[in-house]
Design a protein around this motif. Structure first.
Motif, PDB file in Angstrom:
ATOM      1  N   THR A  87     -43.970  31.008  54.786  1.00 24.00           N
ATOM      2  CA  THR A  87     -43.856  31.400  56.196  1.00 24.00           C
ATOM      3  C   THR A  87     -45.123  32.222  56.873  1.00 24.00           C
ATOM      4  N   LEU A 145     -47.710  29.329  57.559  1.00 21.56           N
ATOM      5  CA  LEU A 145     -47.384  28.677  58.814  1.00 21.56           C
ATOM      6  C   LEU A 145     -47.625  29.401  60.052  1.00 21.56           C
ATOM      7  N   ASN A 192     -50.078  27.875  62.776  1.00 17.66           N
ATOM      8  CA  ASN A 192     -49.705  27.505  64.163  1.00 17.66           C
ATOM      9  C   ASN A 192     -50.372  28.284  65.206  1.00 17.66           C
ATOM     10  N   LEU A 204     -50.701  22.670  57.787  1.00 17.80           N
ATOM     11  CA  LEU A 204     -49.375  22.891  58.382  1.00 17.80           C
ATOM     12  C   LEU A 204     -48.313  21.976  57.873  1.00 17.80           C
ATOM     13  N   GLU A 205     -48.380  20.857  57.969  1.00 21.47           N
ATOM     14  CA  GLU A 205     -47.389  19.533  57.641  1.00 21.47           C
ATOM     15  C   GLU A 205     -47.050  20.057  56.170  1.00 21.47           C
ATOM     16  N   LYS A 206     -48.146  20.391  55.381  1.00 24.57           N
ATOM     17  CA  LYS A 206     -47.993  20.446  53.703  1.00 24.57           C
ATOM     18  C   LYS A 206     -47.168  21.684  53.658  1.00 24.57           C
ATOM     19  N   TYR A 207     -47.382  22.804  54.537  1.00 28.36           N
ATOM     20  CA  TYR A 207     -46.768  24.002  54.186  1.00 28.36           C
ATOM     21  C   TYR A 207     -45.346  24.029  54.784  1.00 28.36           C
ATOM     22  N   GLU A 208     -45.023  23.165  55.736  1.00 25.40           N
ATOM     23  CA  GLU A 208     -43.873  23.052  56.121  1.00 25.40           C
ATOM     24  C   GLU A 208     -42.802  22.006  55.100  1.00 25.40           C
ATOM     25  N   GLN A 209     -43.386  21.096  54.481  1.00 25.01           N
ATOM     26  CA  GLN A 209     -42.733  20.383  53.196  1.00 25.01           C
ATOM     27  C   GLN A 209     -42.626  21.247  52.053  1.00 25.01           C
ATOM     28  N   LEU A 220     -42.314  24.580  52.268  1.00 27.15           N
ATOM     29  CA  LEU A 220     -41.357  25.549  52.518  1.00 27.15           C
ATOM     30  C   LEU A 220     -39.837  25.035  52.606  1.00 27.15           C
ATOM     31  N   ALA A 221     -39.786  23.589  52.810  1.00 25.82           N
ATOM     32  CA  ALA A 221     -38.217  22.949  52.767  1.00 25.82           C
ATOM     33  C   ALA A 221     -38.044  23.051  51.444  1.00 25.82           C
TER      34      ALA A 221
END
Length: 68
Positions: free
Chosen positions: A17, A20, A24, A48-53, A55-56
């Motif tokens: 988080t 991210l 951002n 950013l895209e890698k961190y979002e994945q 985290l999901a």
């Protein structure tokens, strides 16, 4: 131990988080986007895209463990 794994995943979610928010912040900064080399901006977008994945995935694993 499920409790230790939940604790580890919660710490990982917190770290992601923060990453991210950092990414951002950089990408929402017009000065950074306009002055940084295109490769650096693209690298941040990929992070950013890698961190979002990630985290999901962590949240999904947490949800699965907390149901048990």
């Amino acid at each position: 131990d499920i409790e230790k794994e939940i604790e580890r995943l919660e710490k990982e979610a917190e770290r992601l988080t923060k990453e991210l928010a950092r990414s951002n912040g950089m990408l929402n900064n017009e000065k950074f986007v306009s002055k940084a080399p295109a490769a650096k901006v693209q690298e941040e977008r990929e992070k950013l895209e890698k961190y979002e994945q990630m985290l999901a995935q962590v949240k999904e694993r947490l949800a699965g463990l907390q149901k048990k």
